[in-house]
Design a protein around this motif. Structure first.
Motif, PDB file in Angstrom:
ATOM      1  N   ASN A   5      -5.497  -1.661   8.558  1.00 22.72           N
ATOM      2  CA  ASN A   5      -6.546  -1.656   7.555  1.00 22.72           C
ATOM      3  C   ASN A   5      -6.251  -2.636   6.421  1.00 22.72           C
ATOM      4  N   ALA A   6      -5.009  -3.050   6.344  1.00 18.43           N
ATOM      5  CA  ALA A   6      -4.646  -4.179   5.485  1.00 18.43           C
ATOM      6  C   ALA A   6      -4.961  -3.988   4.010  1.00 18.43           C
ATOM      7  N   CYS A   7      -4.772  -2.760   3.516  1.00 14.68           N
ATOM      8  CA  CYS A   7      -5.062  -2.510   2.102  1.00 14.68           C
ATOM      9  C   CYS A   7      -4.239  -3.404   1.177  1.00 14.68           C
ATOM     10  N   CYS A  33       0.860  -1.185   0.000  1.00 15.67           N
ATOM     11  CA  CYS A  33       0.000   0.000   0.000  1.00 15.67           C
ATOM     12  C   CYS A  33       0.900   1.240   0.000  1.00 15.67           C
ATOM     13  N   PRO A  34       0.326   2.436  -0.165  1.00 17.16           N
ATOM     14  CA  PRO A  34       1.162   3.642  -0.148  1.00 17.16           C
ATOM     15  C   PRO A  34       1.837   3.880   1.206  1.00 17.16           C
ATOM     16  N   GLY A  35       1.217   3.411   2.273  1.00 14.46           N
ATOM     17  CA  GLY A  35       1.847   3.496   3.596  1.00 14.46           C
ATOM     18  C   GLY A  35       2.101   4.919   4.055  1.00 14.46           C
ATOM     19  N   CYS A  40      -0.285   7.931   3.130  1.00 14.59           N
ATOM     20  CA  CYS A  40      -1.587   7.660   3.734  1.00 14.59           C
ATOM     21  C   CYS A  40      -1.614   8.145   5.175  1.00 14.59           C
ATOM     22  N   LEU A  53      -3.531   7.336   7.512  1.00 17.17           N
ATOM     23  CA  LEU A  53      -3.905   6.333   8.516  1.00 17.17           C
ATOM     24  C   LEU A  53      -2.729   5.448   8.909  1.00 17.17           C
ATOM     25  N   ALA A  54      -1.644   5.547   8.175  1.00 12.04           N
ATOM     26  CA  ALA A  54      -0.540   4.597   8.343  1.00 12.04           C
ATOM     27  C   ALA A  54       0.107   4.664   9.725  1.00 12.04           C
ATOM     28  N   SER A 112       1.432  -4.049   4.445  1.00  7.84           N
ATOM     29  CA  SER A 112       0.432  -3.022   4.743  1.00  7.84           C
ATOM     30  C   SER A 112       0.992  -2.075   5.796  1.00  7.84           C
ATOM     31  N   GLY A 113       0.697  -0.777   5.633  1.00 12.14           N
ATOM     32  CA  GLY A 113       1.211   0.217   6.561  1.00 12.14           C
ATOM     33  C   GLY A 113       0.411   0.349   7.854  1.00 12.14           C
ATOM     34  N   CYS A 114      -0.731  -0.336   7.926  1.00 10.48           N
ATOM     35  CA  CYS A 114      -1.495  -0.366   9.178  1.00 10.48           C
ATOM     36  C   CYS A 114      -2.504  -1.491   9.073  1.00 10.48           C
TER      37      CYS A 114
HETATM   38  S1  SF4 Z   1      -3.041  -0.339   4.917  1.00 10.01           S
HETATM   39 FE1  SF4 Z   1      -3.170   1.424   6.251  1.00 10.01          FE
HETATM   40  S2  SF4 Z   1      -1.391   2.603   5.645  1.00 10.01           S
HETATM   41 FE2  SF4 Z   1      -1.743   1.224   4.002  1.00 10.01          FE
HETATM   42  S3  SF4 Z   1      -3.030   2.367   2.569  1.00 10.01           S
HETATM   43 FE3  SF4 Z   1      -4.357   1.135   3.891  1.00 10.01          FE
HETATM   44  S4  SF4 Z   1      -4.939   2.551   5.485  1.00 10.01           S
HETATM   45 FE4  SF4 Z   1      -3.123   3.433   4.522  1.00 10.01          FE
END
Ligand code: SF4
Lengths: 575, 172
Positions: free
Chosen positions: A457-459, A412-414, A418, A420-421, A453-455
């Motif tokens: 939310n597991a994108c 993900c962009p992380g 992002c 939320l990361a 994933s950067g958080c």
């Molecule tokens: S997994 Fe978390 S950090 Fe990565 S894009 Fe989704 S919300 Fe953002």
């Protein structure tokens, strides 16, 4: 691919006009920030860390060359000359200005594109197999069904404001490349007694509470597809939790009610609306089917083993990893890797978009697809054109031979983009790619899915990576948790428990989290352990994890005085 | 101008004055139900009482239920509801415009319970949601303060066509 008719075109143009009005009211102060938020999200517009992010829909990943050229143009004019493909087969632009967004949408509408429902608590872009319609193992071509679901879900009046986002995936092949087991609804197209229909899974999903879906209906006839979806959605819309956004996905409702009770409620409601006005008729099916065009293949013979013979090692490597079997003799499907070391996974420059558009025109009927692994696919290439295509791709940095391999990282962009990361993901992906830059070694390691994933939310679907990496926050610092043994498909279907639709399986956390700098070494240790433990080259990383469990891997990673002889392992692998 | 906004009503594709107000029961004073005079809306719970207490009522009432309500409560007495001439409309009060339950409730009232009379959206009703609301069977709207009813009327015509043939057409 599907071509818009007047109704389709009219709707997206009117949606642009509607959004233009909404944006103007917001900028004039006639629409409050709160009221505008949901409206803009329903049209793919986030306001995040640096500036707005606009997510453009690519329905079930299908894209025409002229559309890709338009995306290139947009990225030059309103972004910084590149775009980012997502795991939902969409594209994101990270820098547009809010006041420009209506104009961007108007440009998109000229090539039958839009941003409708690419975010917000509504039915999102339906995804499917990136080899739909061409895969050698396909049973039912899911594309027409995806389009039927697309039309049904776009601007659906009853389901525009669900408790939470809602994702549908459709697979029609023996191998589930659409990950139907980890979607709110997963549909497996199949045939029963000569009739097309769907097996329905519900309640899968990743995020904070990763769960594999449950099959609630073994077979729904195609005529009943939309009324059945309507019943599932209505039960969810009425009863899904709205008091806590972390418990609002359908998977929580299914879990709380139990899958059996949920299935029963759906069934009861469905019996009341079945055969109602949303039943798909033969005429509707025909109307949509007629708006599709299909490649007109030449009658060709397969080359040796489906690919040309070659003594060029680099080309041979690319053939092995980036070229896929096609149902049509003499043709192949080609993955265009957006996973070169350096750029963020899934990123593409305007020049590369134009290059791929050109190659699609020249070699693949002017069409391409976006894969949920964030690569592009030229799905209909003559085998005899493969060498020329490879040379052209290579010249643009698009021929990294790593599809299905460790450096084909889904990320993900992380933290770089992002808000939320918890942690960065792109630099971690890059560090791993650098660690495994020896292509012979990479190919020796064999199939391996790695997701970051950067958080939570597991994108990037780290739970279903063979190796999953998750950014976590510990006292304001970036740490990374590692999971092992996840997979999007292929697990033993006969087993119960964690094994779900299409054989999806969630990875298990191997232990305490690591600092960013340790990650490449941790991955190296996991790989070294695998190479030591595999019984042959045919036993892939995930097979060894399944056979032996995660214990040996854990030991290798956490051992105090471990001396994993990486060099020796490399030599062994080469031997 | 919140007052004037609330005093306008979009009904059958036109702007009208809105004479309707919610009756506040005062049990202490023994007034559980509105007098038999025009323009009263009552809550669903009161309507059940009214059904029995005022069998010969002359002035119709509007029945209001919240978007998170259960329409089976209302429809338990569906027959009575249809038989009586003293129900002017059913209103769904949107707690938030994003409370999607109100949309399903409305469409179920129409499709499953066969309510063919007026269905009104009140509460958090936006210029931007009336189109969806109309397609779910609402035929009248009282806009949220700050949302110009004239613009809302236009936005009912925001889309000239639609998918989902089973749902209502927004342009009445
Ligand atoms: S997994 Fe978390 S950090 Fe990565 S894009 Fe989704 S919300 Fe953002």
């Amino acid at each position: 691919m599907y071509h818009y008719d007047e109704l389709d075109q009219g709707l997206i143009e009117q949606r642009v006009a509607q959004f233009r009005g909404q944006t103007r009211r917001f900028l004039d102060g006639r629409l409050s920030e709160d009221d505008f938020r949901t409206l803009r999200l329903q049209n793919g517009l986030y306001i995040q860390r640096h500036s707005p992010m606009l997510r453009v829909a690519i329905p079930y990943g299908m894209l025409a060359s002229y559309q890709l050229r338009k995306l290139a143009e947009i990225s030059r004019r309103w972004d910084k000359g590149y775009g980012h493909f997502t795991t939902r087969q969409n594209i994101q632009f990270n820098w547009p200005k809010l006041e420009d967004v209506p104009d961007i949408l108007a440009e998109l509408a000229t090539v039958q594109m839009h941003a409708i429902q690419t975010s917000g608590n509504c039915i999102r872009n339906t995804t499917t197999d990136h080899l739909a319609g061409v895969a050698a193992d396909e049973v039912i071509n899911p594309l027409i069904w995806c389009e039927i679901i697309r039309q049904w879900s776009v601007l659906h009046p009853e389901f525009a404001f669900l408790p939470r986002k809602f994702k549908i995936a459709v697979s029609g092949a023996a191998t589930d490349r659409a990950a139907v087991g980890v979607h709110d609804i997963g549909l497996q197209a199949m045939e029963q007694e000569g009739e097309v229909g769907f097996r329905v899974w519900v309640g899968g999903g990743l995020g904070r509470t990763p769960l594999v879906g449950h099959s609630i209906k073994p077979f729904v006839r195609w005529q009943d597809l939309l009324t059945y979806l309507q019943a599932v959605l209505r039960i969810y819309n009425l009863h899904g939790r709205r008091d806590n956004k972390y418990k609002a996905r359908i998977k929580i409702l299914v879990k709380d009610l139990t899958p059996a009770v949920f299935a029963q409620e759906v069934e009861t409601l469905w019996q009341r609306i079945k055969d109602g006005p949303d039943t798909i008729t033969q005429a509707q099916l025909q109307r949509i089917a007629h708006l599709f065009t299909w490649p007109e293949y030449e009658a060709l013979e397969d080359e040796h083993a489906g690919v040309p013979a070659t003594s060029n090692r680099a080309f041979a490597r690319w053939l092995r990893s980036n070229v896929h079997k096609h149902k049509q003799p003499g043709y192949a499907a080609v993955s265009v890797s957006l996973k070169a070391t350096g750029p963020a996974p899934g990123d593409i420059t305007a020049e590369q978009m134009e290059c791929v558009a050109e190659l699609a025109d020249r070699y693949s009927f002017g069409e391409l697809r976006v894969s949920h692994e964030q690569n592009l696919v030229l799905a209909d290439v003559r085998q005899r054109d493969l060498f020329a295509l490879w040379q052209a791709l290579d010249g643009s940095g698009l021929a990294t031979p790593n599809i299905g391999l460790l450096t084909n990282i889904v990320s993900c962009p992380g933290g770089d983009y992002c808000s939320l990361a918890n942690a960065a993901s792109i630099p971690v992906a890059r560090a791993i790619q650098q660690q495994f830059d020896d292509l012979d070694y990479l190919h020796d390691i064999g199939p391996l899915d790695l997701n970051i994933s950067g958080c939570m939310n597991a994108c990037s679907h780290h739970h279903i990576g063979h190796i999953g990496i998750l950014g976590v926050d510990k006292n304001g610092q970036e740490w990374y948790q590692v999971t092992l043994g996840g997979r999007q498909n292929g697990a033993n279907q006969g087993r119960v428990g964690r094994v779900g639709a299409g054989g999806a399986l969630l990875g298990r956390v191997i232990g305490p989290a690591f600092a960013r700098a340790q990650i490449p070494e941790v991955v190296q240790k996991l790989v070294t352990t695998y190479l030591q433990l595999r019984d042959s080259e045919n036993e892939h990383f995930i097979d060894v994890v399944e056979r032996l469990g995660i214990e040996s891997f854990k030991q290798a990673v956490y051992a105090k005085h471990a001396e994993p002889d990486d060099q020796k392992a490399k030599e062994m692998a080469h031997a | 101008m919140p007052e004037s906004a609330a005093s306008k009503l979009i009904r059958n594709g036109q702007l009208e004055d809105n004479p309707w107000r919610l009756y506040q029961p005062d049990p202490a004073a023994g007034c559980a139900l509105p007098p038999d005079t025009p323009g009263w809306m009552i809550e669903l719970s009161s309507w059940k009482e009214l059904l029995h207490a005022q069998p010969g009522r002359k002035c119709p009432v509007g029945i209001v239920m919240p978007s998170d309500g259960d329409c089976s409560d209302l429809m338990l007495d569906a027959e009575a509801l249809h038989a009586r001439k003293d129900v002017a409309f059913i209103a769904i009060q949107f707690l938030q415009y994003g409370d999607g339950r109100g949309y399903s409730l409305a469409w179920m009232l129409r499709q499953e319970y066969g309510w063919s009379g007026e269905l009104r959206a009140v509460g958090d009703v936006l210029i931007d949601t009336v189109h969806y609301l109309a397609r779910c069977g609402f035929t009248s709207f009282v806009m949220k303060p700050g949302h110009d009813p004239a613009l809302a009327l236009e936005s009912l015509r925001a889309f000239s066509g639609h998918y989902q043939p089973g749902y209502a057409n927004s342009v009445a």
